[in-house]
Design a protein around this motif. Sequence first.
Motif, PDB file in Angstrom:
ATOM      1  N   GLY A 314       0.869  -1.097  -0.108  1.00  0.00           N
ATOM      2  CA  GLY A 314       0.060   0.019  -0.023  1.00  0.00           C
ATOM      3  C   GLY A 314       0.813   1.391  -0.092  1.00  0.00           C
ATOM      4  N   ALA A 315       0.338   2.243   0.545  1.00  0.00           N
ATOM      5  CA  ALA A 315       1.032   3.690   0.442  1.00  0.00           C
ATOM      6  C   ALA A 315       0.505   4.599   1.488  1.00  0.00           C
ATOM      7  CB  ALA A 315       0.927   4.388  -1.105  1.00  0.00           C
ATOM      8  N   ALA A 316       1.410   5.567   1.866  1.00  0.00           N
ATOM      9  CA  ALA A 316       1.025   6.536   2.586  1.00  0.00           C
ATOM     10  C   ALA A 316       0.133   7.291   2.022  1.00  0.00           C
ATOM     11  CB  ALA A 316       2.324   7.269   3.198  1.00  0.00           C
ATOM     12  N   ALA A 317      -1.172   7.753   2.781  1.00  0.00           N
ATOM     13  CA  ALA A 317      -2.020   8.684   2.058  1.00  0.00           C
ATOM     14  C   ALA A 317      -1.474  10.217   2.560  1.00  0.00           C
ATOM     15  CB  ALA A 317      -3.320   8.416   2.689  1.00  0.00           C
ATOM     16  N   ASP A 318      -1.714  11.122   1.786  1.00  0.00           N
ATOM     17  CA  ASP A 318      -1.317  12.597   2.138  1.00  0.00           C
ATOM     18  C   ASP A 318      -2.317  13.643   1.604  1.00  0.00           C
ATOM     19  OD1 ASP A 318      -0.745  12.724  -0.563  1.00  0.00           O
ATOM     20  OD2 ASP A 318       1.523  12.782  -0.498  1.00  0.00           O
ATOM     21  N   ASN A 322      -7.732   9.118  -3.048  1.00  0.00           N
ATOM     22  CA  ASN A 322      -7.034   7.829  -3.628  1.00  0.00           C
ATOM     23  C   ASN A 322      -5.952   8.363  -4.659  1.00  0.00           C
ATOM     24  OD1 ASN A 322      -6.465   5.308  -5.280  1.00  0.00           O
ATOM     25  ND2 ASN A 322      -6.877   4.661  -3.604  1.00  0.00           N
ATOM     26  N   ASP A 323      -4.911   8.073  -4.878  1.00  0.00           N
ATOM     27  CA  ASP A 323      -3.959   8.411  -5.816  1.00  0.00           C
ATOM     28  C   ASP A 323      -4.312   8.305  -7.193  1.00  0.00           C
ATOM     29  OD1 ASP A 323      -2.213   9.509  -3.840  1.00  0.00           O
ATOM     30  OD2 ASP A 323      -0.608   7.776  -4.003  1.00  0.00           O
ATOM     31  N   LEU A 325      -7.035   8.934  -8.632  1.00  0.00           N
ATOM     32  CA  LEU A 325      -8.036   9.925  -8.921  1.00  0.00           C
ATOM     33  C   LEU A 325      -7.092  11.123  -9.580  1.00  0.00           C
ATOM     34  CD1 LEU A 325     -10.888   9.744  -6.272  1.00  0.00           C
ATOM     35  CD2 LEU A 325     -10.885   8.569  -8.484  1.00  0.00           C
ATOM     36  N   LEU A 326      -7.616  11.769 -10.704  1.00  0.00           N
ATOM     37  CA  LEU A 326      -7.041  12.972 -11.162  1.00  0.00           C
ATOM     38  C   LEU A 326      -7.243  14.027 -10.132  1.00  0.00           C
ATOM     39  CD1 LEU A 326      -8.434  12.928 -14.857  1.00  0.00           C
ATOM     40  CD2 LEU A 326      -5.995  12.261 -14.136  1.00  0.00           C
ATOM     41  N   GLU A 327      -8.096  14.080  -9.281  1.00  0.00           N
ATOM     42  CA  GLU A 327      -8.293  15.138  -8.341  1.00  0.00           C
ATOM     43  C   GLU A 327      -7.366  15.061  -7.132  1.00  0.00           C
ATOM     44  OE1 GLU A 327     -12.457  14.362 -10.346  1.00  0.00           O
ATOM     45  OE2 GLU A 327     -10.700  13.345  -9.586  1.00  0.00           O
ATOM     46  N   SER A 328      -6.693  14.017  -7.127  1.00  0.00           N
ATOM     47  CA  SER A 328      -5.675  14.059  -5.827  1.00  0.00           C
ATOM     48  C   SER A 328      -4.263  14.794  -6.495  1.00  0.00           C
ATOM     49  CB  SER A 328      -5.302  12.328  -5.844  1.00  0.00           C
ATOM     50  OG  SER A 328      -4.782  11.989  -6.661  1.00  0.00           O
ATOM     51  N   ASN A 329      -4.056  15.111  -7.634  1.00  0.00           N
ATOM     52  CA  ASN A 329      -3.069  15.842  -8.152  1.00  0.00           C
ATOM     53  C   ASN A 329      -3.108  17.322  -7.587  1.00  0.00           C
ATOM     54  OD1 ASN A 329      -1.896  13.682  -9.504  1.00  0.00           O
ATOM     55  ND2 ASN A 329      -3.359  13.874 -11.078  1.00  0.00           N
ATOM     56  N   VAL A 330      -2.797  17.343  -6.297  1.00  0.00           N
ATOM     57  CA  VAL A 330      -3.040  18.903  -5.875  1.00  0.00           C
ATOM     58  C   VAL A 330      -1.362  19.546  -5.685  1.00  0.00           C
ATOM     59  CG1 VAL A 330      -4.931  18.085  -4.489  1.00  0.00           C
ATOM     60  CG2 VAL A 330      -2.667  17.959  -3.359  1.00  0.00           C
ATOM     61  N   ASP A 331      -1.542  20.780  -5.392  1.00  0.00           N
ATOM     62  CA  ASP A 331      -0.078  21.669  -5.106  1.00  0.00           C
ATOM     63  C   ASP A 331       0.476  20.634  -4.018  1.00  0.00           C
ATOM     64  OD1 ASP A 331       1.878  23.092  -4.393  1.00  0.00           O
ATOM     65  OD2 ASP A 331       0.717  24.936  -4.713  1.00  0.00           O
ATOM     66  N   ASP A 332       1.877  20.379  -4.457  1.00  0.00           N
ATOM     67  CA  ASP A 332       2.484  19.519  -3.285  1.00  0.00           C
ATOM     68  C   ASP A 332       2.755  20.200  -1.903  1.00  0.00           C
ATOM     69  OD1 ASP A 332       2.921  17.370  -4.980  1.00  0.00           O
ATOM     70  OD2 ASP A 332       4.965  18.210  -5.655  1.00  0.00           O
ATOM     71  N   ALA A 333       2.532  21.502  -1.777  1.00  0.00           N
ATOM     72  CA  ALA A 333       2.879  22.324  -0.606  1.00  0.00           C
ATOM     73  C   ALA A 333       1.647  21.908   0.228  1.00  0.00           C
ATOM     74  CB  ALA A 333       2.963  23.694  -0.829  1.00  0.00           C
ATOM     75  N   LEU A 334       0.544  21.611  -0.283  1.00  0.00           N
ATOM     76  CA  LEU A 334      -0.788  21.153   0.580  1.00  0.00           C
ATOM     77  C   LEU A 334      -0.952  19.923   0.859  1.00  0.00           C
ATOM     78  CD1 LEU A 334      -3.164  23.348  -1.620  1.00  0.00           C
ATOM     79  CD2 LEU A 334      -1.908  24.165   0.208  1.00  0.00           C
ATOM     80  N   GLN A 493      -3.372   4.228   2.434  1.00  0.00           N
ATOM     81  CA  GLN A 493      -4.016   3.557   1.078  1.00  0.00           C
ATOM     82  C   GLN A 493      -3.625   2.305   0.663  1.00  0.00           C
ATOM     83  OE1 GLN A 493      -4.335   6.426  -2.594  1.00  0.00           O
ATOM     84  NE2 GLN A 493      -2.544   7.222  -1.428  1.00  0.00           N
ATOM     85  N   PRO A 494      -4.766   1.345   1.543  1.00  0.00           N
ATOM     86  CA  PRO A 494      -4.392   0.006   0.976  1.00  0.00           C
ATOM     87  C   PRO A 494      -4.497  -0.477  -0.236  1.00  0.00           C
ATOM     88  CG  PRO A 494      -6.059   0.334   2.901  1.00  0.00           C
ATOM     89  CD  PRO A 494      -5.930   1.704   1.760  1.00  0.00           C
ATOM     90  N   VAL A 495      -3.625  -1.484  -0.817  1.00  0.00           N
ATOM     91  CA  VAL A 495      -4.136  -2.207  -1.848  1.00  0.00           C
ATOM     92  C   VAL A 495      -5.232  -3.354  -1.294  1.00  0.00           C
ATOM     93  CG1 VAL A 495      -1.668  -2.440  -2.694  1.00  0.00           C
ATOM     94  CG2 VAL A 495      -2.372  -4.268  -1.340  1.00  0.00           C
ATOM     95  N   GLN A 496      -6.138  -3.636  -2.265  1.00  0.00           N
ATOM     96  CA  GLN A 496      -6.823  -4.803  -2.294  1.00  0.00           C
ATOM     97  C   GLN A 496      -6.484  -6.260  -2.552  1.00  0.00           C
ATOM     98  OE1 GLN A 496     -11.197  -3.640  -4.098  1.00  0.00           O
ATOM     99  NE2 GLN A 496      -9.836  -2.384  -5.438  1.00  0.00           N
TER     100      GLN A 496
END
Length: 527
Positions: A314-318, A322-323, A325-334, A493-496
Amino acid sequence: MQTLTKRAIAGTLLSTTFLVTGLSSALIAQEATMVLPAREVGAPSYDPIRGTKLNVATTLIYDRMVLQDADQSYHGQLATAWETSEDGMTWTFTLRPDVTFHDGEPFNAETIAWWVPQFEGTENAFMTEAIESVEIVDDLTVRFIMKNPDPNLLSNMASSFMGVPSPKAYEELGDQYGVTGAIGTGPFILESYTVGQDTVLVRNEAYSAASALSVNQGPPHLARLTFREIGDDSTAFLEMRTGGVDMLLSVPADFRSMLDNESDVTMVTLPGRELFYMPINTTVAPFDDIRVREATALAVNQAEIVDNLYGGLGAAADTFLNDSLLESNVDDALRISYNPERAQALLDEAGWVVGTNGVRAKDGQALNVKLWTQNGTEFRRITEVIQAQLIAVGINADITVLDPSSINAEYRKGTEHQLAVRSYSWENADILDWFFSSDRIGYPNVSMWDDEPAEEMRILAMTGSRTWDERVANFTAYHEYVLTQFVFAPIYQPVQSFAYSSTTLSVPEQIRSTRVQSQTFLDIDVK
């Protein structure tokens, strides 16, 4: 405890033979037992319209207008074709002919004209609120007249909350629908249901509404399915290992390597669609201070949780999405990630001073907070790790474990909780609307967040997007603003992963869905 007994609704049900005369020995051999994922334990009903928590069995009782493949494409189920006008203000759907509900009632355009308005006033109203009206063109054609363009309409139609129930049964049972009866057109018929224990389904022998995502276009191969609710991971693992169950729909992280080494068990890993997070109640002290909220969020060491609890899977969520989704591509500073130095500085700035026992205090009041979680090994372990991470910056969190079937009602009380460990599984950015809308304070807006700028951005994202690209841009901006207010802490963020007995079951190699749902169950067979 509520129990749904065999066929509470009178009617010419196709399952009558099973229920009255019992199963033949040949059909008994076609049984399978599954364990539901921990996040799906405790669903209080099988009402897709009014329900706020459903499990995978819902997708077997009910068909939907469309289904979504793993590649995010849409395929017809109750609808065989659809088109939208250039301005997005009308959608026309052609319906599958010769579909019958489990109670013998016909499915047709009148069903859809009845069904869509039923969402009004429910917590799921956002699914259909862009639809102004439904016009019946003919018996198998309906047209949606839109209030505003909704480029997300097909995604909504593919949701398990959009399973179509029998109008007759729904009207007859009223508030008890989904509790004492649940009637769809799906490949399985509900036989019995005990909240928190199990659900038993039997094959719909007349099923003929399979989508192109299933090889099997007729009734399911399995005659009987039992879904067990086991909140304890160790118990679920032992049941799988000793043959008590045939499939785990979610494999506990601690047992993946052990199950992978079992010669008679096959484990499958799919891209993750789930996210663990910690909502922060913004209405109660000390979390009405954004500095304390930010400090709390920055105290969560996501990488430590991924490495130590999940062995790097899995992965760390920030962010909140979920990664994938296109809407997860936010400004890295946020992005919200572990920063204990800033967390300490923010608490200092807010006037919380470290005491001799390591717990901060202000004006004689210790920084003691309530941290809620639900039953289940995974939730408890994550919560205990977060408790240790919070005390490292001077926040003492007392853990309360609640039953998953009742925890949502407790959230609705509003001020009882301060922090919580939760998860969701969803493949769309509108999950932001679900969890942060001021219309849903208490639950599902566990953060109790009511913010005017956020509401303006949310409404624009939900109703003001004419195209998919506009929708992505609007939701990304809304998402970024949510991140700046620290109303939650992202965790994981888990894997299934699911596992099945390769000696008893035959499972398709390719999973034609974003998770294991009806289209896969149609093709599962016994060996």
